[in-house]
Design a protein around this motif. Structure first.
Motif, PDB file in Angstrom:
ATOM      1  N   PRO A  35     -58.147   0.213  41.004  1.00  0.00           N
ATOM      2  CA  PRO A  35     -57.148   0.546  39.978  1.00  0.00           C
ATOM      3  C   PRO A  35     -55.948  -0.402  40.039  1.00  0.00           C
ATOM      4  O   PRO A  35     -55.518  -0.835  41.121  1.00  0.00           O
ATOM      5  CB  PRO A  35     -56.762   1.982  40.315  1.00  0.00           C
ATOM      6  CG  PRO A  35     -57.956   2.532  41.050  1.00  0.00           C
ATOM      7  CD  PRO A  35     -58.509   1.382  41.830  1.00  0.00           C
ATOM      8  N   GLN A  36     -55.418  -0.733  38.846  1.00  0.00           N
ATOM      9  CA  GLN A  36     -54.323  -1.695  38.733  1.00  0.00           C
ATOM     10  C   GLN A  36     -53.007  -0.979  38.427  1.00  0.00           C
ATOM     11  O   GLN A  36     -53.002   0.112  37.840  1.00  0.00           O
ATOM     12  CB  GLN A  36     -54.640  -2.699  37.618  1.00  0.00           C
ATOM     13  CG  GLN A  36     -55.930  -3.458  37.815  1.00  0.00           C
ATOM     14  CD  GLN A  36     -55.888  -4.376  39.015  1.00  0.00           C
ATOM     15  OE1 GLN A  36     -54.963  -5.182  39.170  1.00  0.00           O
ATOM     16  NE2 GLN A  36     -56.884  -4.243  39.895  1.00  0.00           N
ATOM     17  N   PRO A  37     -51.892  -1.584  38.811  1.00  0.00           N
ATOM     18  CA  PRO A  37     -50.582  -1.026  38.430  1.00  0.00           C
ATOM     19  C   PRO A  37     -50.418  -1.004  36.909  1.00  0.00           C
ATOM     20  O   PRO A  37     -51.044  -1.773  36.184  1.00  0.00           O
ATOM     21  CB  PRO A  37     -49.576  -1.992  39.090  1.00  0.00           C
ATOM     22  CG  PRO A  37     -50.363  -2.649  40.195  1.00  0.00           C
ATOM     23  CD  PRO A  37     -51.776  -2.740  39.704  1.00  0.00           C
ATOM     24  N   ALA A  38     -49.575  -0.109  36.429  1.00  0.00           N
ATOM     25  CA  ALA A  38     -49.414   0.062  34.985  1.00  0.00           C
ATOM     26  C   ALA A  38     -48.878  -1.188  34.313  1.00  0.00           C
ATOM     27  O   ALA A  38     -49.157  -1.429  33.139  1.00  0.00           O
ATOM     28  CB  ALA A  38     -48.508   1.257  34.699  1.00  0.00           C
ATOM     29  N   ASP A  39     -48.074  -1.994  35.042  1.00  0.00           N
ATOM     30  CA  ASP A  39     -47.503  -3.195  34.436  1.00  0.00           C
ATOM     31  C   ASP A  39     -48.320  -4.441  34.743  1.00  0.00           C
ATOM     32  O   ASP A  39     -47.877  -5.560  34.463  1.00  0.00           O
ATOM     33  CB  ASP A  39     -46.072  -3.391  34.926  1.00  0.00           C
ATOM     34  CG  ASP A  39     -45.999  -3.471  36.452  1.00  0.00           C
ATOM     35  OD1 ASP A  39     -47.038  -3.172  37.102  1.00  0.00           O
ATOM     36  OD2 ASP A  39     -44.946  -3.815  36.983  1.00  0.00           O
ATOM     37  N   GLN A  40     -49.500  -4.298  35.309  1.00  0.00           N
ATOM     38  CA  GLN A  40     -50.323  -5.446  35.670  1.00  0.00           C
ATOM     39  C   GLN A  40     -51.167  -5.852  34.467  1.00  0.00           C
ATOM     40  O   GLN A  40     -51.947  -5.059  33.934  1.00  0.00           O
ATOM     41  CB  GLN A  40     -51.255  -5.104  36.843  1.00  0.00           C
ATOM     42  CG  GLN A  40     -52.107  -6.247  37.347  1.00  0.00           C
ATOM     43  CD  GLN A  40     -51.301  -7.258  38.141  1.00  0.00           C
ATOM     44  OE1 GLN A  40     -50.301  -6.904  38.784  1.00  0.00           O
ATOM     45  NE2 GLN A  40     -51.710  -8.517  38.074  1.00  0.00           N
ATOM     46  N   ASP A  41     -50.985  -7.098  34.000  1.00  0.00           N
ATOM     47  CA  ASP A  41     -51.711  -7.584  32.837  1.00  0.00           C
ATOM     48  C   ASP A  41     -52.979  -8.322  33.203  1.00  0.00           C
ATOM     49  O   ASP A  41     -53.814  -8.582  32.322  1.00  0.00           O
ATOM     50  CB  ASP A  41     -50.818  -8.529  32.007  1.00  0.00           C
ATOM     51  CG  ASP A  41     -49.627  -7.811  31.414  1.00  0.00           C
ATOM     52  OD1 ASP A  41     -49.708  -6.571  31.255  1.00  0.00           O
ATOM     53  OD2 ASP A  41     -48.621  -8.467  31.112  1.00  0.00           O
ATOM     54  N   VAL A  42     -53.154  -8.670  34.469  1.00  0.00           N
ATOM     55  CA  VAL A  42     -54.323  -9.429  34.919  1.00  0.00           C
ATOM     56  C   VAL A  42     -54.906  -8.741  36.145  1.00  0.00           C
ATOM     57  O   VAL A  42     -54.143  -8.279  37.010  1.00  0.00           O
ATOM     58  CB  VAL A  42     -53.944 -10.894  35.254  1.00  0.00           C
ATOM     59  CG1 VAL A  42     -55.146 -11.651  35.802  1.00  0.00           C
ATOM     60  CG2 VAL A  42     -53.397 -11.609  34.024  1.00  0.00           C
ATOM     61  N   ILE A  43     -56.193  -8.640  36.205  1.00  0.00           N
ATOM     62  CA  ILE A  43     -56.841  -8.070  37.388  1.00  0.00           C
ATOM     63  C   ILE A  43     -56.834  -9.125  38.485  1.00  0.00           C
ATOM     64  O   ILE A  43     -57.427 -10.210  38.317  1.00  0.00           O
ATOM     65  CB  ILE A  43     -58.279  -7.618  37.082  1.00  0.00           C
ATOM     66  CG1 ILE A  43     -58.264  -6.570  35.956  1.00  0.00           C
ATOM     67  CG2 ILE A  43     -58.953  -7.069  38.313  1.00  0.00           C
ATOM     68  CD1 ILE A  43     -59.651  -6.109  35.548  1.00  0.00           C
ATOM     69  N   ALA A  44     -56.162  -8.835  39.563  1.00  0.00           N
ATOM     70  CA  ALA A  44     -56.038  -9.809  40.638  1.00  0.00           C
ATOM     71  C   ALA A  44     -57.408 -10.126  41.223  1.00  0.00           C
ATOM     72  O   ALA A  44     -58.238  -9.227  41.418  1.00  0.00           O
ATOM     73  CB  ALA A  44     -55.112  -9.271  41.725  1.00  0.00           C
TER      74      ALA A  44
ATOM     75  N   ASP B   5     -46.840  -2.073  23.243  1.00  0.00           N
ATOM     76  CA  ASP B   5     -46.514  -2.242  21.832  1.00  0.00           C
ATOM     77  C   ASP B   5     -47.731  -2.669  21.019  1.00  0.00           C
ATOM     78  O   ASP B   5     -47.580  -3.271  19.950  1.00  0.00           O
ATOM     79  CB  ASP B   5     -45.394  -3.271  21.673  1.00  0.00           C
ATOM     80  CG  ASP B   5     -45.744  -4.602  22.347  1.00  0.00           C
ATOM     81  OD1 ASP B   5     -46.844  -4.682  22.954  1.00  0.00           O
ATOM     82  OD2 ASP B   5     -44.943  -5.542  22.262  1.00  0.00           O
ATOM     83  N   ASP B   6     -48.923  -2.338  21.509  1.00  0.00           N
ATOM     84  CA  ASP B   6     -50.188  -2.666  20.852  1.00  0.00           C
ATOM     85  C   ASP B   6     -50.465  -4.156  20.798  1.00  0.00           C
ATOM     86  O   ASP B   6     -51.388  -4.600  20.112  1.00  0.00           O
ATOM     87  CB  ASP B   6     -50.258  -2.081  19.428  1.00  0.00           C
ATOM     88  CG  ASP B   6     -50.490  -0.577  19.443  1.00  0.00           C
ATOM     89  OD1 ASP B   6     -50.831  -0.052  20.533  1.00  0.00           O
ATOM     90  OD2 ASP B   6     -50.375   0.060  18.386  1.00  0.00           O
ATOM     91  N   ARG B   7     -49.643  -4.966  21.499  1.00  0.00           N
ATOM     92  CA  ARG B   7     -50.006  -6.375  21.646  1.00  0.00           C
ATOM     93  C   ARG B   7     -51.021  -6.498  22.791  1.00  0.00           C
ATOM     94  O   ARG B   7     -51.110  -5.640  23.662  1.00  0.00           O
ATOM     95  CB  ARG B   7     -48.760  -7.217  21.938  1.00  0.00           C
ATOM     96  CG  ARG B   7     -47.791  -7.336  20.767  1.00  0.00           C
ATOM     97  CD  ARG B   7     -46.623  -8.258  21.106  1.00  0.00           C
ATOM     98  NE  ARG B   7     -45.915  -7.802  22.296  1.00  0.00           N
ATOM     99  CZ  ARG B   7     -46.035  -8.346  23.518  1.00  0.00           C
ATOM    100  NH1 ARG B   7     -46.847  -9.373  23.714  1.00  0.00           N
ATOM    101  NH2 ARG B   7     -45.347  -7.867  24.539  1.00  0.00           N
ATOM    102  N   TRP B   8     -51.759  -7.596  22.763  1.00  0.00           N
ATOM    103  CA  TRP B   8     -52.777  -7.845  23.784  1.00  0.00           C
ATOM    104  C   TRP B   8     -52.357  -9.037  24.621  1.00  0.00           C
ATOM    105  O   TRP B   8     -51.842 -10.039  24.109  1.00  0.00           O
ATOM    106  CB  TRP B   8     -54.151  -8.106  23.144  1.00  0.00           C
ATOM    107  CG  TRP B   8     -54.711  -6.849  22.519  1.00  0.00           C
ATOM    108  CD1 TRP B   8     -54.417  -6.365  21.291  1.00  0.00           C
ATOM    109  CD2 TRP B   8     -55.620  -5.940  23.120  1.00  0.00           C
ATOM    110  NE1 TRP B   8     -55.080  -5.186  21.050  1.00  0.00           N
ATOM    111  CE2 TRP B   8     -55.841  -4.897  22.164  1.00  0.00           C
ATOM    112  CE3 TRP B   8     -56.268  -5.859  24.340  1.00  0.00           C
ATOM    113  CZ2 TRP B   8     -56.682  -3.819  22.409  1.00  0.00           C
ATOM    114  CZ3 TRP B   8     -57.114  -4.804  24.575  1.00  0.00           C
ATOM    115  CH2 TRP B   8     -57.323  -3.780  23.630  1.00  0.00           C
ATOM    116  N   THR B   9     -52.553  -8.905  25.904  1.00  0.00           N
ATOM    117  CA  THR B   9     -52.107  -9.937  26.840  1.00  0.00           C
ATOM    118  C   THR B   9     -53.029 -11.144  26.768  1.00  0.00           C
ATOM    119  O   THR B   9     -54.062 -11.141  26.086  1.00  0.00           O
ATOM    120  CB  THR B   9     -52.099  -9.381  28.266  1.00  0.00           C
ATOM    121  OG1 THR B   9     -53.434  -9.029  28.636  1.00  0.00           O
ATOM    122  CG2 THR B   9     -51.208  -8.158  28.350  1.00  0.00           C
TER     123      THR B   9
END
Length: 816
Positions: free
Chosen positions: A423-432, A690-694
């Motif tokens: 599981p990733q942190p809520a603010d993590q945009d990339v899977i380490a 905001d419904d944007r995609w990283t």
């Protein structure tokens, strides 16, 4: 030891005469054995139709100088000629037998036997009984005027549906009645050399001809004496089968009870009995009418002198006709005797294997022509291996294992691979990269596994179920790998084994213990969607969801209200659109086409944490140009779909295809395959608040901590387990490196361990042997059970094409 068994057809109708001998030392035991009989083939070939006619131990009795025995047996009705009742008399004296034994089979199938000894005398009565053609009665006395029992045998009832009767009424007991088969009771049995006590005495004052033996299905006379020179016991038996079928070979076997079902050489015999063809009557009817009227003036008289004279020729003519009709059986592969099998085999160019059973020899000759047509095919080789070893084999051609430097081989392999992420942190945009587990194959195959669909279910055992389509059994269909299993099982289907129908492209959605599965079923370009529901381990029958829509590549999702949504791709008239249906408490909604530009493919759907339903797909790529991912969302509050939006960079030179969308770690994630770095790998991106995609990040490959070979990874399927980990499954050609041209690599221990086995893909001369040139068309046959490879190769040589060489290999421990 047992002497040779001989059988010969008697000139009397329906009778076969058998003889055999035995011997044993003075201080030894008589060899226990039994005689078995079967019509049409040897008893070992049709055990269900074979019956025991005689057991020697019961017949010969206790050892005594000059012992002599007579045995009558009565067969039961039915295809299996078991004995229903017997009468046995033994003795050496002239006045009466020493023993009188009757036996019968009771209603429970248990053999019951009564022995009377000593016997004082036997009174015999053969007067006809009303309604019976033949009736014989024996009254057995065990003392002067002391009746021990009465035996009555009646045959040939006037009523056609009445069976023959064997009756034994012991003194002071209930009468026992046994029905036996309506055998051919034509004439009285005459056997030379009967003991003087058969019959001993006739009731005084009875008119008529001299008495005859009782009618029976089997008449046996046995004698045993001690050799004066060696001291060994010598025994012999003559058995008359009085109910053999005319015009058909009857087979006999002597089995030693201490040798199981094995039959020694010389203890088999066969003969074809003649029938009663009524030649005396036929000849009599050819006489002039005046001669017949003078010979038999009364209409009911059938004993004229001319008729009796013609009876002299009837026996010979019946025998000749019986022998002539038996000639046709020599062309009947199922019933012909063993010597004729060699002639029939020569007619089709086959050499029978005399070491095998007769049933196998008959089967081989029958299948020889079909086997010749399949020479040099895998079907023929597998059939021969099963014939010689009793097992199965796998076949591999080595024409592709020659090292080539000027042409890379195509990789025919697609396997399922997977890796998991914590599981990733809520603010993590990339899977380490360090949170991924190493990529590993889910299953091993030599063919094609593809289009995985995964979902977590709380069944038994709980875990993620993996559905996929595969042609591992020759036809593309659905397969299921359950949690904890190492081998897949066939999944649901509707094709019922039709090889022309393809079942593929599963999609799965699960909620509250219920799993929905949707897949495509079609023939050629046509296809429909089918669906089924699995709950508490049981699946409902599949139902058709679409009809005639050329539907394929389905997707499934369950919204927050428990409604099932399915999406699919429809290609027609040069367009490719996405359609949808919804299943709720009212049933299925009408099919609806989603807005698009006619180039939309491979939908995927999931709900986010706010209960909104997201649909993702890829657009473009129809003509080899670039393609991009698109998505749109359905807000349950409004009940309508927002306009489609492009995820990320938009269409470009790269091809982003086959998305899989999933809700994980508090946000939506989408994974897809792309060639943006020059190789087909998996990529992913996350949805921001905001419904944007990283930005896109690598999910496989070196950038994702994956050290796998740079080969194709495609069609991801994402699912979340109970522990919160993300499981990413895809189809890959990573295992195809073993198909690439290479010589022996001493650093690859796995490849070295496979040398010589079926899964050995190293390039070298597999059939290099001293004094033999290499053959480019070598075919290795991998046996699944121990056998002598040289012997099997020699047997296969007769079916080996001139341009091919068979190389037999025994797999260690069976199949790998």
């Amino acid at each position: 030891m047992l002497g040779e068994l001989t059988a010969a057809a008697s000139t009397r109708p329906y009778q076969i005469d058998l003889q055999w001998t035995w011997s044993y030392p003075a201080d030894g035991q008589r060899p226990p054995h039994r005689l078995r009989r079967c019509a049409g083939s040897f008893p070992e070939e049709r055990p269900g139709r074979a019956g025991v006619l005689l057991t020697l131990v019961e017949l010969a009795g206790s050892r005594a100088p000059g012992i002599r025995a007579l045995h009558l047996a009565y067969r039961a009705d039915g295809e299996r000629p078991d004995v229903a009742a017997t009468v046995t008399m033994r003795g050496t004296g002239a006045a009466a037998p020493d023993e009188f034994i009757v036996g019968h089979r009771d209603d429970a199938g248990t053999w019951q036997q009564t022995r009377l000894a000593p016997v004082h005398r036997i009174d015999y009565d053969d007067r006809p009984a009303p309604g019976w053609n033949v009736s014989h009665t024996l009254r057995v006395y065990d003392g002067p005027g002391h009746l021990a029992g009465t035996l009555t045998v009646r045959a040939g009832a006037a009523a056609v549906d009445t069976a023959n009767e064997w009756r034994w009424h012991p003194r002071g007991g209930d009468e026992i009645i046994v029905a036996f088969a309506r055998d051919h009771v034509r004439r009285p049995l005459r056997v030379a050399g009967r003991p003087p006590w058969w019959p001993v005495r006739r009731r005084t004052g009875l008119p008529g001809p001299p008495p005859q033996p009782l009618p029976a299905s089997i008449y046996c006379e046995a004698a045993e004496r001690r050799d004066a020179d060696t001291g060994d016991w010598q025994g012999s038996a003559v058995l008359l089968d009085l109910a053999a079928e005319a015009g058909q070979f009857t087979y006999y076997e002597l089995h030693r009870d201490d040798a199981g079902d094995a039959v020694q050489a010389g203890l088999r015999a066969w003969a074809a009995a003649t029938g009663d063809y009524g030649w005396a009557g036929r000849l009599y009817r050819l006489l002039p009418a005046v001669h017949r009227r003078l010979d038999e003036p009364a209409p009911d008289r059938h004993d004229g002198e001319l008729r009796r004279f013609l009876l002299i020729f009837e026996t010979t003519l019946n025998h000749l006709q019986g022998r002539a009709e038996a000639l046709r059986l020599r062309q009947d592969l199922d019933r012909t005797p063993p010597p004729a099998l060699v002639l029939l085999a020569e007619g089709v160019g086959w050499t029978p294997d005399q070491t095998t059973s007769l049933l196998t020899q008959r089967h081989d000759i029958a299948q020889a022509s079909a086997l010749y047509r399949q020479t040099a095919t895998a079907t023929a080789v597998r059939a021969l291996i099963h014939r010689y070893t009793g097992g199965d084999c796998r076949i591999k051609e080595h024409v592709a294992t020659i090292l080539r430097t000027n042409a890379p081989e195509p990789i025919p392999l697609w396997e399922l691979w997977e890796r998991a992420a914590a599981p990733q942190p809520a603010d993590q945009d990339v899977i380490a990269p360090d949170t991924w587990t190493p990529a590993r194959p889910v299953l091993h195959t030599e063919r094609f596994d593809g289009r995985p669909a995964t979902a977590w279910v709380p069944g038994d055992p709980p875990g993620i179920r993996r559905y996929f389509h595969s042609d591992r059994d020759g036809t593309r269909r659905l397969w299921l790998l359950r949690p904890g299993a190492t081998e897949p099982e066939p999944g649901p289907g509707v094709a019922a084994g039709d090889p022309g129908i393809v079942e593929q492209e599963p999609a799965a959605a699960a909620t509250d213990g219920t799993l929905w599965l949707v897949w495509s079923v079609g023939r050629g370009d046509a296809g429909d969607l089918w669906a089924c529901r699995t709950e508490d381990g049981s699946a409902t029958p599949p139902v058709r969801v679409t009809s005639g829509a050329r539907a394929h590549r389905p997707a499934a999702a369950v919204d927050q209200d428990g409604r099932l949504w399915i999406f699919w791709e429809v290609g027609r008239s040069g367009r490719s659109d996405i359609w949808t249906r919804r299943l709720d408490e009212h049933g299925w909604s009408p099919a609806q086409r989603m807005p698009g530009d006619g180039h939309d493919h491979a939908p995927s759907a999931a709900c986010d944490d706010d209960g909104r339903l997201w649909l993702a797909w890829h657009r473009g790529g129809d003509t080899g140009a670039g393609s991009a991912l698109w998505a749109q969302v359905c807000d349950p509050a409004r009940g309508s779909w927002d306009p489609p939006r492009c995820l990320g960079e938009g269409e470009g030179a790269q091809r982003d295809e086959f998305p899989s969308i999933v809700s994980w770690s508090g946000r939506l994630w989408v994974f897809w395959h792309s060639d943006r770095d020059g190789h087909w790998r998996l990529w992913g991106r996350a949805k921001a608040r905001d419904d944007r995609w990283t930005a896109a990040f690598a999910a496989t490959g070196p950038a994702a901590g994956d050290s796998g070979p740079p080969l194709s990874d495609k069609e991801p399927a994402a699912a979340v387990g109970q522990d919160g980990r993300l499981l990413l499954t895809w189809r890959s050609q990573r295992g195809g490196t073993g198909y690439q041209s290479r010589t022996v690599d001493t650093r690859n221990r796995e490849a070295l361990a496979r040398l010589g086995r079926f899964d050995d893909r190293t390039h070298y001369l597999h059939d290099a042997r001293a004094g033999q040139p290499h053959n480019l068309n070598t075919v290795s046959v991998h046996l699944d059970r121990p056998a002598d490879p040289a012997e099997v190769e020699a047997r296969l040589a007769a079916f080996q094409p001139l341009h091919t060489r068979y190389l037999c290999v025994v797999e260690p421990g069976g199949r790998p």
